[in-house]
Design a protein around this motif. Structure first.
Motif, PDB file in Angstrom:
ATOM      1  N   THR A 223       0.843  -1.191   0.000  1.00  0.00           N
ATOM      2  CA  THR A 223       0.000   0.000   0.000  1.00  0.00           C
ATOM      3  C   THR A 223       0.878   1.241   0.000  1.00  0.00           C
ATOM      4  O   THR A 223       1.786   1.361   0.827  1.00  0.00           O
ATOM      5  N   VAL A 224       0.629   2.131  -0.948  1.00  0.00           N
ATOM      6  CA  VAL A 224       1.313   3.427  -0.987  1.00  0.00           C
ATOM      7  C   VAL A 224       0.228   4.496  -0.971  1.00  0.00           C
ATOM      8  O   VAL A 224      -0.556   4.612  -1.918  1.00  0.00           O
ATOM      9  N   ARG A 225       0.181   5.274   0.087  1.00  0.00           N
ATOM     10  CA  ARG A 225      -0.940   6.197   0.280  1.00  0.00           C
ATOM     11  C   ARG A 225      -0.872   7.417  -0.631  1.00  0.00           C
ATOM     12  O   ARG A 225      -1.890   8.034  -0.917  1.00  0.00           O
ATOM     13  N   GLU A 226       0.320   7.774  -1.053  1.00  0.00           N
ATOM     14  CA  GLU A 226       0.441   8.914  -1.965  1.00  0.00           C
ATOM     15  C   GLU A 226       1.650   8.711  -2.865  1.00  0.00           C
ATOM     16  O   GLU A 226       2.754   8.479  -2.381  1.00  0.00           O
ATOM     17  N   VAL A 227       1.435   8.771  -4.181  1.00  0.00           N
ATOM     18  CA  VAL A 227       2.516   8.611  -5.152  1.00  0.00           C
ATOM     19  C   VAL A 227       2.532   9.842  -6.042  1.00  0.00           C
ATOM     20  O   VAL A 227       1.491  10.284  -6.538  1.00  0.00           O
ATOM     21  N   GLY A 246      -7.612   8.775  -0.931  1.00  0.00           N
ATOM     22  CA  GLY A 246      -8.926   9.382  -0.961  1.00  0.00           C
ATOM     23  C   GLY A 246      -8.938  10.864  -0.692  1.00  0.00           C
ATOM     24  O   GLY A 246      -9.985  11.516  -0.787  1.00  0.00           O
ATOM     25  N   GLU A 247      -7.765  11.439  -0.363  1.00  0.00           N
ATOM     26  CA  GLU A 247      -7.692  12.860  -0.053  1.00  0.00           C
ATOM     27  C   GLU A 247      -6.828  13.624  -1.045  1.00  0.00           C
ATOM     28  O   GLU A 247      -7.167  14.726  -1.456  1.00  0.00           O
ATOM     29  N   THR A 248      -5.703  13.037  -1.415  1.00  0.00           N
ATOM     30  CA  THR A 248      -4.810  13.664  -2.393  1.00  0.00           C
ATOM     31  C   THR A 248      -4.708  12.770  -3.619  1.00  0.00           C
ATOM     32  O   THR A 248      -4.871  11.548  -3.530  1.00  0.00           O
ATOM     33  N   SER A 249      -4.446  13.353  -4.772  1.00  0.00           N
ATOM     34  CA  SER A 249      -4.331  12.572  -6.002  1.00  0.00           C
ATOM     35  C   SER A 249      -2.950  11.938  -6.099  1.00  0.00           C
ATOM     36  O   SER A 249      -1.975  12.456  -5.557  1.00  0.00           O
ATOM     37  N   SER A 250      -2.865  10.821  -6.794  1.00  0.00           N
ATOM     38  CA  SER A 250      -1.600  10.118  -7.020  1.00  0.00           C
ATOM     39  C   SER A 250      -1.374   9.962  -8.517  1.00  0.00           C
ATOM     40  O   SER A 250      -2.323   9.772  -9.278  1.00  0.00           O
ATOM     41  N   THR A 251      -0.101  10.045  -8.928  1.00  0.00           N
ATOM     42  CA  THR A 251       0.243   9.930 -10.348  1.00  0.00           C
ATOM     43  C   THR A 251       1.274   8.842 -10.553  1.00  0.00           C
ATOM     44  O   THR A 251       2.209   8.702  -9.775  1.00  0.00           O
ATOM     45  N   LEU A 252       1.089   8.089 -11.614  1.00  0.00           N
ATOM     46  CA  LEU A 252       2.020   7.037 -12.007  1.00  0.00           C
ATOM     47  C   LEU A 252       2.488   7.320 -13.421  1.00  0.00           C
ATOM     48  O   LEU A 252       1.815   8.013 -14.181  1.00  0.00           O
ATOM     49  N   GLY A 253       3.634   6.754 -13.776  1.00  0.00           N
ATOM     50  CA  GLY A 253       4.058   6.779 -15.160  1.00  0.00           C
ATOM     51  C   GLY A 253       3.461   5.576 -15.874  1.00  0.00           C
ATOM     52  O   GLY A 253       2.267   5.338 -15.832  1.00  0.00           O
ATOM     53  N   HIS A 254       4.309   4.779 -16.498  1.00  0.00           N
ATOM     54  CA  HIS A 254       3.841   3.575 -17.182  1.00  0.00           C
ATOM     55  C   HIS A 254       3.546   2.490 -16.162  1.00  0.00           C
ATOM     56  O   HIS A 254       4.368   2.198 -15.287  1.00  0.00           O
ATOM     57  N   ASN A 262      -5.227  -1.697  -6.921  1.00  0.00           N
ATOM     58  CA  ASN A 262      -6.403  -1.098  -6.304  1.00  0.00           C
ATOM     59  C   ASN A 262      -6.190   0.400  -6.189  1.00  0.00           C
ATOM     60  O   ASN A 262      -5.132   0.843  -5.723  1.00  0.00           O
ATOM     61  N   THR A 263      -7.152   1.198  -6.608  1.00  0.00           N
ATOM     62  CA  THR A 263      -7.012   2.643  -6.508  1.00  0.00           C
ATOM     63  C   THR A 263      -8.007   3.198  -5.503  1.00  0.00           C
ATOM     64  O   THR A 263      -9.158   2.769  -5.435  1.00  0.00           O
ATOM     65  N   VAL A 264      -7.544   4.153  -4.703  1.00  0.00           N
ATOM     66  CA  VAL A 264      -8.371   4.823  -3.704  1.00  0.00           C
ATOM     67  C   VAL A 264      -8.294   6.315  -3.975  1.00  0.00           C
ATOM     68  O   VAL A 264      -7.214   6.898  -3.914  1.00  0.00           O
ATOM     69  N   GLY A 265      -9.406   6.948  -4.295  1.00  0.00           N
ATOM     70  CA  GLY A 265      -9.384   8.357  -4.655  1.00  0.00           C
ATOM     71  C   GLY A 265      -8.971   8.530  -6.105  1.00  0.00           C
ATOM     72  O   GLY A 265      -9.239   7.679  -6.959  1.00  0.00           O
ATOM     73  N   GLU A 266      -8.284   9.611  -6.391  1.00  0.00           N
ATOM     74  CA  GLU A 266      -7.941   9.979  -7.759  1.00  0.00           C
ATOM     75  C   GLU A 266      -6.542   9.477  -8.110  1.00  0.00           C
ATOM     76  O   GLU A 266      -5.553   9.870  -7.506  1.00  0.00           O
ATOM     77  N   VAL A 267      -6.452   8.597  -9.101  1.00  0.00           N
ATOM     78  CA  VAL A 267      -5.173   8.027  -9.524  1.00  0.00           C
ATOM     79  C   VAL A 267      -5.074   8.146 -11.041  1.00  0.00           C
ATOM     80  O   VAL A 267      -6.024   7.812 -11.761  1.00  0.00           O
ATOM     81  N   ALA A 268      -3.922   8.615 -11.526  1.00  0.00           N
ATOM     82  CA  ALA A 268      -3.709   8.788 -12.965  1.00  0.00           C
ATOM     83  C   ALA A 268      -2.437   8.062 -13.381  1.00  0.00           C
ATOM     84  O   ALA A 268      -1.464   8.002 -12.634  1.00  0.00           O
ATOM     85  N   SER A 269      -2.449   7.510 -14.594  1.00  0.00           N
ATOM     86  CA  SER A 269      -1.285   6.833 -15.152  1.00  0.00           C
ATOM     87  C   SER A 269      -1.084   7.326 -16.579  1.00  0.00           C
ATOM     88  O   SER A 269      -2.053   7.643 -17.278  1.00  0.00           O
ATOM     89  N   GLU A 285     -16.130   3.087  -0.445  1.00  0.00           N
ATOM     90  CA  GLU A 285     -16.301   4.105   0.578  1.00  0.00           C
ATOM     91  C   GLU A 285     -15.872   5.484   0.097  1.00  0.00           C
ATOM     92  O   GLU A 285     -16.328   6.501   0.606  1.00  0.00           O
ATOM     93  N   THR A 286     -15.005   5.533  -0.897  1.00  0.00           N
ATOM     94  CA  THR A 286     -14.459   6.795  -1.381  1.00  0.00           C
ATOM     95  C   THR A 286     -14.657   6.895  -2.883  1.00  0.00           C
ATOM     96  O   THR A 286     -14.389   5.946  -3.614  1.00  0.00           O
ATOM     97  N   THR A 287     -15.143   8.045  -3.353  1.00  0.00           N
ATOM     98  CA  THR A 287     -15.256   8.258  -4.786  1.00  0.00           C
ATOM     99  C   THR A 287     -13.870   8.190  -5.405  1.00  0.00           C
ATOM    100  O   THR A 287     -12.954   8.878  -4.960  1.00  0.00           O
ATOM    101  N   SER A 288     -13.713   7.355  -6.413  1.00  0.00           N
ATOM    102  CA  SER A 288     -12.396   7.088  -6.970  1.00  0.00           C
ATOM    103  C   SER A 288     -12.430   7.160  -8.488  1.00  0.00           C
ATOM    104  O   SER A 288     -13.470   6.958  -9.110  1.00  0.00           O
ATOM    105  N   SER A 289     -11.254   7.427  -9.061  1.00  0.00           N
ATOM    106  CA  SER A 289     -11.129   7.440 -10.516  1.00  0.00           C
ATOM    107  C   SER A 289      -9.761   6.937 -10.910  1.00  0.00           C
ATOM    108  O   SER A 289      -8.799   7.056 -10.153  1.00  0.00           O
ATOM    109  N   PHE A 290      -9.715   6.359 -12.089  1.00  0.00           N
ATOM    110  CA  PHE A 290      -8.446   5.935 -12.673  1.00  0.00           C
ATOM    111  C   PHE A 290      -8.395   6.462 -14.088  1.00  0.00           C
ATOM    112  O   PHE A 290      -9.259   6.139 -14.910  1.00  0.00           O
ATOM    113  N   SER A 291      -7.425   7.305 -14.404  1.00  0.00           N
ATOM    114  CA  SER A 291      -7.355   7.912 -15.728  1.00  0.00           C
ATOM    115  C   SER A 291      -6.022   7.610 -16.386  1.00  0.00           C
ATOM    116  O   SER A 291      -5.011   7.412 -15.710  1.00  0.00           O
TER     117      SER A 291
END
Length: 338
Positions: A223-227, A246-254, A262-269, A285-291
């Motif tokens: 588990t990584v709470r913020e990337v 669920g509070e701050t957005s996280s970003t990934l590369g490839h 598993n994504t919690v909150g806003e996660v982008a790749s 429990e938390t509105t989430s997105s994966f983009s």
């Protein structure tokens, strides 16, 4: 008690220890074998010590630093191949307690009884073979309790056992090439630093720059709470990575996913290669997105099974499992299977 105490600063060349074995030493307080003092000397510097090609086995401290206590203001340099095992502090497995600065500059240092870090740790000296394989300096830790900062400029950080703590981990030295040119994306040619997670881990904050890779392997659940950043993320088969808080957005590369993400909150790749993997968006429990922001018809993103959790009721979560940001993504994405 038999403990080596150092207060020699860098200005007077410090202390160099090489090809030495420290075994069965003890201290009632901190530093079962070595106490590296951070108190300023006449030159205004704390103790500086370099340890090269040495081993620490069965040492014991009453409070902290089973083998070595590196105090605030002190600097410990680890070079060559060093092995720590069977060391304890206050009855618990522990090799090094660090409140100062640790620099791992070459070779492989294995801390088989763990590291407690409230200061800073930096790894340098990694080498890319041009095909994305990073060798050179490696810090391997069985049990990381990190309330400070750990940075891998170049080389590898391998976690051999559970990791925890409120501190930060930064993988990769920057988003720039050696000549100062900005890297527009992560690539095998520019990969300098790797974080290997082969055991269960809970990390608070991870900065993953474009010259870096996070690899989750050996059926680990991480588990990584913020990337933040745009480095590689690789999840092997039967392994799992949970990203976000669920509070701050996280970003990934490839993202190369053969396991479960598993994504919690806003996660982008930036792109995804995961035909054999599973992506679970949201916990219910938390509105989430994966983009996904990249991909073309020539190099399409591939996804395997994608599950979207419901949020608080029978209604689907408001977040989409994929939010294409360009028309090329809409054209380039393969249809999810499953």
């Amino acid at each position: 008690y038999n403990t080596f105490y150092n207060s020699s600063a860098e200005g007077v060349e410090g202390v160099n220890i090489a090809d030495t074995t420290f075994s069965s030493n003890s201290a009632g307080g901190s530093g079962g074998a070595i106490y590296n003092d951070g108190a300023a000397d006449k030159g205004g510097k704390g103790g500086v010590m370099t340890v090269t090609d040495s081993s620490f086995t069965g040492n014991e401290a009453g409070t902290s630093g089973g083998a070595i206590y590196n105090a605030e203001g002190a600097k410990l340099i680890l070079a060559g191949d060093n092995t720590f095992s069977g060391n304890t502090a206050a009855g618990e497995a522990n090799d090094i307690a660090n409140a100062g600065e640790i620099a791992v500059t070459g070779g492989t240092t294995r801390l088989e009884s763990g590291l407690v870090n409230t200061g800073s740790v930096k790894v340098t000296g990694g080498v890319n073979d041009g095909e994305g394989n990073v060798s050179g300096t490696t810090l391997a830790v069985a049990g990381l309790d990190n309330a400070g900062s750990v940075t891998v400029d170049s080389g590898r950080l391998t976690l051999l056992d559970e990791a925890k703590g409120s501190g930060s981990i930064t993988i990769g030295n920057n988003t720039y090439d050696e000549d100062g040119t900005a890297l527009d994306k992560a690539s095998k040619e520019t990969l300098d630093a790797v974080l290997d997670l082969g055991y269960d881990a809970e990390l608070n904050r991870l900065a993953l720059n474009r010259d870096a890779m996070l690899e989750v392997s050996d059926e680990a659940s991480v588990t990584v709470r913020e990337v933040e950043g745009e480095g590689f993320v690789k999840v092997d088969k039967a392994s799992a990575l949970t990203v976000g808080n669920g509070e701050t957005s996280s970003t990934l590369g490839h993202l190369a996913n053969a396991g479960t993400v598993n994504t919690v909150g806003e996660v982008a790749s930036s792109s995804v290669d995961g035909a054999d993997g599973t992506i679970n968006v949201g916990t219910g429990e938390t509105t989430s997105s994966f983009s996904v922001s990249g991909g073309t018809a020539e190099t399409p993103n591939t996804l395997g099974t994608v599950n979207v959790a419901k949020s608080g009721s029978s209604r689907p979560s408001q977040a989409a499992w994929l939010k294409p940001r360009t028309s090329s993504i809409r054209e380039g994405l393969k249809k999810p299977q499953g």
